[in-house]
Scaffold this motif. Structure first.
Motif, PDB file in Angstrom:
ATOM      1  N   LYS A  27      53.120  54.120 -39.887  1.00  0.00           N
ATOM      2  CA  LYS A  27      52.384  53.150 -40.694  1.00  0.00           C
ATOM      3  C   LYS A  27      52.607  53.425 -42.176  1.00  0.00           C
ATOM      4  N   THR A  28      52.514  54.686 -42.574  1.00  0.00           N
ATOM      5  CA  THR A  28      52.719  55.056 -43.978  1.00  0.00           C
ATOM      6  C   THR A  28      54.126  54.693 -44.434  1.00  0.00           C
ATOM      7  N   GLN A  29      55.109  54.997 -43.581  1.00  0.00           N
ATOM      8  CA  GLN A  29      56.497  54.670 -43.920  1.00  0.00           C
ATOM      9  C   GLN A  29      56.696  53.160 -44.046  1.00  0.00           C
ATOM     10  N   GLU A  51      54.404  50.947 -44.809  1.00  0.00           N
ATOM     11  CA  GLU A  51      53.713  50.481 -46.014  1.00  0.00           C
ATOM     12  C   GLU A  51      54.573  50.713 -47.250  1.00  0.00           C
ATOM     13  N   LYS A  52      55.236  51.872 -47.310  1.00  0.00           N
ATOM     14  CA  LYS A  52      56.122  52.159 -48.442  1.00  0.00           C
ATOM     15  C   LYS A  52      57.301  51.179 -48.455  1.00  0.00           C
ATOM     16  N   GLU A  53      57.889  50.958 -47.287  1.00  0.00           N
ATOM     17  CA  GLU A  53      59.015  50.020 -47.194  1.00  0.00           C
ATOM     18  C   GLU A  53      58.568  48.610 -47.567  1.00  0.00           C
ATOM     19  N   ASN A  54      57.386  48.218 -47.137  1.00  0.00           N
ATOM     20  CA  ASN A  54      56.847  46.905 -47.464  1.00  0.00           C
ATOM     21  C   ASN A  54      56.670  46.757 -48.974  1.00  0.00           C
ATOM     22  N   GLU A  55      56.167  47.815 -49.629  1.00  0.00           N
ATOM     23  CA  GLU A  55      55.970  47.779 -51.082  1.00  0.00           C
ATOM     24  C   GLU A  55      57.317  47.622 -51.800  1.00  0.00           C
ATOM     25  N   ILE A  56      58.324  48.356 -51.340  1.00  0.00           N
ATOM     26  CA  ILE A  56      59.663  48.252 -51.941  1.00  0.00           C
ATOM     27  C   ILE A  56      60.213  46.842 -51.780  1.00  0.00           C
ATOM     28  N   LYS A  65      58.409  44.365 -54.100  1.00  0.00           N
ATOM     29  CA  LYS A  65      58.893  44.452 -55.481  1.00  0.00           C
ATOM     30  C   LYS A  65      60.274  43.825 -55.610  1.00  0.00           C
TER      31      LYS A  65
END
Length: 120
Positions: A93-95, A97-102, A105
């Motif tokens: 999930k954390t990974q 979320e980071k990929e989603n944020e990238i 952007k």
């Protein structure tokens, strides 16, 4: 005021605990008296039969305890496995979320670049 209330409360708890202990003691004495009456009315053979019944009940309960302990061990193992899976899901999930944020952007940058290109 609060300390006084707490002291009163703890005192009442202590007194109720003492009352409960006295009540339990009285019940034990009553049970002993009743047991003495029963024992005086029973023959040795009857006492032996009652003892055997109690021992059989003990054996049955002991087997049940053993089976429940095995069940507890099995459930604890399953709980550990579920906990491990949950940890893996949390990491994923954390990974994500980071990929989603990238990607969000990147999408914003591409959208602004496209609007600049369209206006230009």
């Amino acid at each position: 005021m609060k300390k006084a209330m707490m002291a009163t409360w703890s005192e009442s708890e202590e007194s109720s605990e003492e009352e409960n202990e006295k009540e339990v003691e009285n019940m034990c004495f009553i049970a002993i008296d009743e047991l003495d009456e029963v024992n005086s009315n029973l023959s040795d053979e009857e006492i032996h039969d009652v003892f055997e019944e109690l021992y059989e009940d003990f054996e049955k309960l002991n087997l049940k305890i053993i089976s429940l302990k095995k069940k507890i061990q099995q459930l604890e193992k399953e709980l550990r496995e579920v906990g491990e899976k949950f940890s893996k899901v949390e990491i994923s999930k954390t990974q994500l979320e980071k990929e989603n944020e990238i990607l969000r952007k990147e999408n914003e940058w591409l959208t602004s670049s496209l609007s600049i290109f369209s206006c230009g």
